[in-house]
Design a protein around this motif. Structure first.
Motif, PDB file in Angstrom:
ATOM      1  N   LEU A  39      41.183 -57.888 -23.811  1.00 62.01           N
ATOM      2  CA  LEU A  39      39.944 -58.057 -23.052  1.00 62.01           C
ATOM      3  C   LEU A  39      39.833 -59.522 -22.635  1.00 62.01           C
ATOM      4  N   PRO A  40      39.977 -59.817 -21.356  1.00 59.30           N
ATOM      5  CA  PRO A  40      40.068 -61.210 -20.921  1.00 59.30           C
ATOM      6  C   PRO A  40      38.839 -62.064 -21.222  1.00 59.30           C
ATOM      7  N   ARG A  41      37.663 -61.481 -21.287  1.00 61.90           N
ATOM      8  CA  ARG A  41      36.451 -62.277 -21.488  1.00 61.90           C
ATOM      9  C   ARG A  41      35.701 -61.876 -22.752  1.00 61.90           C
ATOM     10  N   ALA A  42      36.459 -61.476 -23.762  1.00 66.25           N
ATOM     11  CA  ALA A  42      35.840 -61.003 -25.005  1.00 66.25           C
ATOM     12  C   ALA A  42      35.616 -62.125 -25.998  1.00 66.25           C
ATOM     13  N   ARG A  43      34.589 -61.930 -26.812  1.00 61.64           N
ATOM     14  CA  ARG A  43      34.278 -62.795 -27.950  1.00 61.64           C
ATOM     15  C   ARG A  43      34.098 -61.907 -29.159  1.00 61.64           C
ATOM     16  N   LEU A  44      34.485 -62.409 -30.295  1.00 57.08           N
ATOM     17  CA  LEU A  44      34.302 -61.685 -31.551  1.00 57.08           C
ATOM     18  C   LEU A  44      33.267 -62.403 -32.385  1.00 57.08           C
ATOM     19  N   LEU A  45      32.267 -61.663 -32.807  1.00 58.43           N
ATOM     20  CA  LEU A  45      31.255 -62.194 -33.705  1.00 58.43           C
ATOM     21  C   LEU A  45      31.427 -61.480 -35.042  1.00 58.43           C
ATOM     22  N   VAL A  46      31.786 -62.245 -36.060  1.00 55.74           N
ATOM     23  CA  VAL A  46      32.063 -61.682 -37.383  1.00 55.74           C
ATOM     24  C   VAL A  46      30.822 -61.822 -38.264  1.00 55.74           C
ATOM     25  N   TYR A  47      30.457 -60.717 -38.895  1.00 55.88           N
ATOM     26  CA  TYR A  47      29.352 -60.714 -39.841  1.00 55.88           C
ATOM     27  C   TYR A  47      29.944 -60.802 -41.245  1.00 55.88           C
ATOM     28  N   PRO A  48      29.879 -61.970 -41.868  1.00 53.03           N
ATOM     29  CA  PRO A  48      30.475 -62.155 -43.195  1.00 53.03           C
ATOM     30  C   PRO A  48      29.844 -61.221 -44.229  1.00 53.03           C
ATOM     31  N   GLU A  49      30.679 -60.681 -45.073  1.00 57.42           N
ATOM     32  CA  GLU A  49      30.253 -59.810 -46.183  1.00 57.42           C
ATOM     33  C   GLU A  49      29.598 -58.509 -45.725  1.00 57.42           C
ATOM     34  N   ALA A  50      29.701 -58.181 -44.436  1.00 54.00           N
ATOM     35  CA  ALA A  50      29.100 -56.950 -43.917  1.00 54.00           C
ATOM     36  C   ALA A  50      30.165 -55.875 -43.779  1.00 54.00           C
ATOM     37  N   GLY A  51      29.743 -54.626 -43.935  1.00 57.15           N
ATOM     38  CA  GLY A  51      30.658 -53.503 -43.802  1.00 57.15           C
ATOM     39  C   GLY A  51      30.642 -52.899 -42.407  1.00 57.15           C
ATOM     40  N   HIS A  52      31.075 -51.652 -42.341  1.00 60.05           N
ATOM     41  CA  HIS A  52      31.176 -50.948 -41.064  1.00 60.05           C
ATOM     42  C   HIS A  52      29.804 -50.679 -40.450  1.00 60.05           C
ATOM     43  N   GLY A  53      28.789 -50.527 -41.271  1.00 55.50           N
ATOM     44  CA  GLY A  53      27.445 -50.202 -40.783  1.00 55.50           C
ATOM     45  C   GLY A  53      26.501 -51.392 -40.792  1.00 55.50           C
ATOM     46  N   PHE A  54      27.015 -52.564 -40.489  1.00 52.48           N
ATOM     47  CA  PHE A  54      26.186 -53.776 -40.558  1.00 52.48           C
ATOM     48  C   PHE A  54      24.981 -53.710 -39.626  1.00 52.48           C
ATOM     49  N   HIS A  55      25.093 -52.947 -38.545  1.00 53.56           N
ATOM     50  CA  HIS A  55      23.957 -52.823 -37.631  1.00 53.56           C
ATOM     51  C   HIS A  55      22.801 -52.077 -38.297  1.00 53.56           C
ATOM     52  N   TRP A  56      23.078 -51.299 -39.330  1.00 56.11           N
ATOM     53  CA  TRP A  56      22.025 -50.655 -40.119  1.00 56.11           C
ATOM     54  C   TRP A  56      21.568 -51.573 -41.247  1.00 56.11           C
ATOM     55  N   GLU A  57      22.495 -52.366 -41.767  1.00 56.19           N
ATOM     56  CA  GLU A  57      22.188 -53.258 -42.879  1.00 56.19           C
ATOM     57  C   GLU A  57      21.247 -54.384 -42.456  1.00 56.19           C
ATOM     58  N   ASP A  58      21.466 -54.909 -41.246  1.00 58.16           N
ATOM     59  CA  ASP A  58      20.664 -56.039 -40.769  1.00 58.16           C
ATOM     60  C   ASP A  58      20.410 -55.900 -39.269  1.00 58.16           C
ATOM     61  N   PRO A  59      19.617 -54.891 -38.877  1.00 55.55           N
ATOM     62  CA  PRO A  59      19.424 -54.630 -37.455  1.00 55.55           C
ATOM     63  C   PRO A  59      18.764 -55.779 -36.705  1.00 55.55           C
ATOM     64  N   GLY A  60      17.918 -56.553 -37.368  1.00 55.20           N
ATOM     65  CA  GLY A  60      17.259 -57.678 -36.697  1.00 55.20           C
ATOM     66  C   GLY A  60      18.244 -58.729 -36.244  1.00 55.20           C
ATOM     67  N   THR A  61      19.198 -59.069 -37.101  1.00 57.86           N
ATOM     68  CA  THR A  61      20.208 -60.066 -36.739  1.00 57.86           C
ATOM     69  C   THR A  61      21.091 -59.556 -35.612  1.00 57.86           C
ATOM     70  N   VAL A  62      21.497 -58.308 -35.707  1.00 55.09           N
ATOM     71  CA  VAL A  62      22.335 -57.721 -34.656  1.00 55.09           C
ATOM     72  C   VAL A  62      21.573 -57.713 -33.329  1.00 55.09           C
ATOM     73  N   ALA A  63      20.315 -57.330 -33.359  1.00 54.93           N
ATOM     74  CA  ALA A  63      19.508 -57.299 -32.131  1.00 54.93           C
ATOM     75  C   ALA A  63      19.380 -58.694 -31.531  1.00 54.93           C
ATOM     76  N   ARG A  64      19.146 -59.706 -32.355  1.00 52.37           N
ATOM     77  CA  ARG A  64      19.053 -61.086 -31.855  1.00 52.37           C
ATOM     78  C   ARG A  64      20.379 -61.538 -31.252  1.00 52.37           C
ATOM     79  N   ASP A  65      21.483 -61.218 -31.912  1.00 43.88           N
ATOM     80  CA  ASP A  65      22.795 -61.607 -31.402  1.00 43.88           C
ATOM     81  C   ASP A  65      23.091 -60.933 -30.067  1.00 43.88           C
ATOM     82  N   LEU A  66      22.777 -59.640 -29.972  1.00 43.16           N
ATOM     83  CA  LEU A  66      23.000 -58.916 -28.718  1.00 43.16           C
ATOM     84  C   LEU A  66      22.114 -59.461 -27.604  1.00 43.16           C
ATOM     85  N   ALA A  67      20.856 -59.731 -27.911  1.00 40.12           N
ATOM     86  CA  ALA A  67      19.944 -60.277 -26.895  1.00 40.12           C
ATOM     87  C   ALA A  67      20.438 -61.631 -26.402  1.00 40.12           C
ATOM     88  N   ALA A  68      20.868 -62.491 -27.312  1.00 36.99           N
ATOM     89  CA  ALA A  68      21.373 -63.803 -26.916  1.00 36.99           C
ATOM     90  C   ALA A  68      22.592 -63.662 -26.009  1.00 36.99           C
TER      91      ALA A  68
END
Length: 82
Positions: A39-68
């Motif tokens: 993917l030529p214009r991709a970025r990876l954002l790693v959530y330390p210590e998070a599993g496969h369902g991190f969007h359920w574990e910390d939805p507020g952080t994921v939402a802020r990251d996506l909005a930004a």
């Protein structure tokens, strides 16, 4: 066997944000690195210590990251995988 979509992904011209939990037991980091390589214009954002369902574990952080990202900002610049 997983199909190879590399050639199709290489044609994606818009920015892409990959979100990945460092403790993901289903999708390894190598899969993220493969996506970054095609993917030529991709970025990876790693959530330390998070599993496969991190969007359920910390939805507020994921939402802020996506909005930004959508608004053209740099979500958590200190946590970039690339």
């Amino acid at each position: 066997e997983t199909p190879d979509f590399s050639s199709a992904l290489a044609g994606v011209k818009v920015p892409a944000l990959l979100l990945w939990g460092s403790k993901d037991a289903f999708v390894p980091r190598t899969a993220q690195d493969r996506l970054l390589s095609v993917l030529p214009r991709a970025r990876l954002l790693v959530y330390p210590e998070a599993g496969h369902g991190f969007h359920w574990e910390d939805p507020g952080t994921v939402a802020r990251d996506l909005a930004a990202f959508v608004l053209g900002g740099d979500p958590r610049p200190d946590q970039r995988g690339r």
